[in-house]
Design a protein around this motif. Sequence first.
Motif, PDB file in Angstrom:
ATOM      1  N   ASN A  84       0.830  -1.197   0.000  1.00 41.57           N
ATOM      2  CA  ASN A  84       0.000   0.000   0.000  1.00 41.57           C
ATOM      3  C   ASN A  84       0.867   1.250   0.000  1.00 41.57           C
ATOM      4  N   SER A  85       0.263   2.363  -0.332  1.00 39.48           N
ATOM      5  CA  SER A  85       0.971   3.653  -0.332  1.00 39.48           C
ATOM      6  C   SER A  85       2.288   3.551  -1.088  1.00 39.48           C
ATOM      7  N   LEU A  86       2.223   2.986  -2.264  1.00 41.79           N
ATOM      8  CA  LEU A  86       3.436   2.746  -3.039  1.00 41.79           C
ATOM      9  C   LEU A  86       4.106   4.049  -3.463  1.00 41.79           C
ATOM     10  N   LYS A  87       5.418   3.984  -3.511  1.00 41.22           N
ATOM     11  CA  LYS A  87       6.242   5.135  -3.883  1.00 41.22           C
ATOM     12  C   LYS A  87       7.067   4.763  -5.112  1.00 41.22           C
ATOM     13  N   PRO A  88       7.494   5.754  -5.889  1.00 43.57           N
ATOM     14  CA  PRO A  88       8.347   5.442  -7.055  1.00 43.57           C
ATOM     15  C   PRO A  88       9.589   4.634  -6.677  1.00 43.57           C
ATOM     16  N   GLU A  89      10.122   4.871  -5.492  1.00 40.73           N
ATOM     17  CA  GLU A  89      11.321   4.133  -5.075  1.00 40.73           C
ATOM     18  C   GLU A  89      11.032   2.674  -4.730  1.00 40.73           C
ATOM     19  N   ASP A  90       9.782   2.276  -4.731  1.00 41.51           N
ATOM     20  CA  ASP A  90       9.431   0.867  -4.567  1.00 41.51           C
ATOM     21  C   ASP A  90       9.527   0.094  -5.878  1.00 41.51           C
ATOM     22  N   SER A  91       9.743   0.800  -6.977  1.00 34.04           N
ATOM     23  CA  SER A  91       9.838   0.147  -8.284  1.00 34.04           C
ATOM     24  C   SER A  91      11.031  -0.800  -8.308  1.00 34.04           C
ATOM     25  N   ALA A  92      10.788  -2.040  -8.702  1.00 33.93           N
ATOM     26  CA  ALA A  92      11.834  -3.059  -8.718  1.00 33.93           C
ATOM     27  C   ALA A  92      11.235  -4.373  -9.215  1.00 33.93           C
ATOM     28  N   VAL A  93      12.105  -5.335  -9.453  1.00 34.41           N
ATOM     29  CA  VAL A  93      11.654  -6.712  -9.625  1.00 34.41           C
ATOM     30  C   VAL A  93      11.554  -7.325  -8.228  1.00 34.41           C
ATOM     31  N   TYR A  94      10.383  -7.858  -7.918  1.00 32.08           N
ATOM     32  CA  TYR A  94      10.157  -8.463  -6.613  1.00 32.08           C
ATOM     33  C   TYR A  94      10.290  -9.979  -6.738  1.00 32.08           C
ATOM     34  N   LEU A  95      11.118 -10.532  -5.869  1.00 28.12           N
ATOM     35  CA  LEU A  95      11.408 -11.962  -5.903  1.00 28.12           C
ATOM     36  C   LEU A  95      10.938 -12.637  -4.621  1.00 28.12           C
TER      37      LEU A  95
END
Length: 125
Positions: A84-95
């Motif tokens: 929740n409350s996602l931020k641009p810095e959360d952008s990534a490949v999630y493993l």
Amino acid sequence: QVQLVESGGGLVQAGGSLRLSCAASTRTFRNVAMAWFRQAPGKEREFVAAITRSAWSTFYADSVKGRFTISRDNAKNTVYLQMNSLKPEDSAVYLCAADADRDIAAIMRGMCTSWGQGTQVTVSS
């Protein structure tokens, strides 16, 4: 070794939410501790969240604490990451990662036997 398949990634605006899923192919899922990591371009892989085999305890990176929630459904052999409350810095490949033997501290350091291929999360500003 456990086969892991992530899903649920995508493009979302800042402030939005996504739920990632990781399906595990094992008959002993309840004996496997699970974790989520992420890796952005040009950066090292980093720990995001972990959940113990019993689901009694969860652990989070400071950067996501209060915004992300890890959970598991042992009946469905699946672990989830509600973001929740996602931020641009959360952008990534999630493993997604799993381990049946190591303690949770080692798992949080990335010492996991099994890894998924990852799912892309992109947060636009």
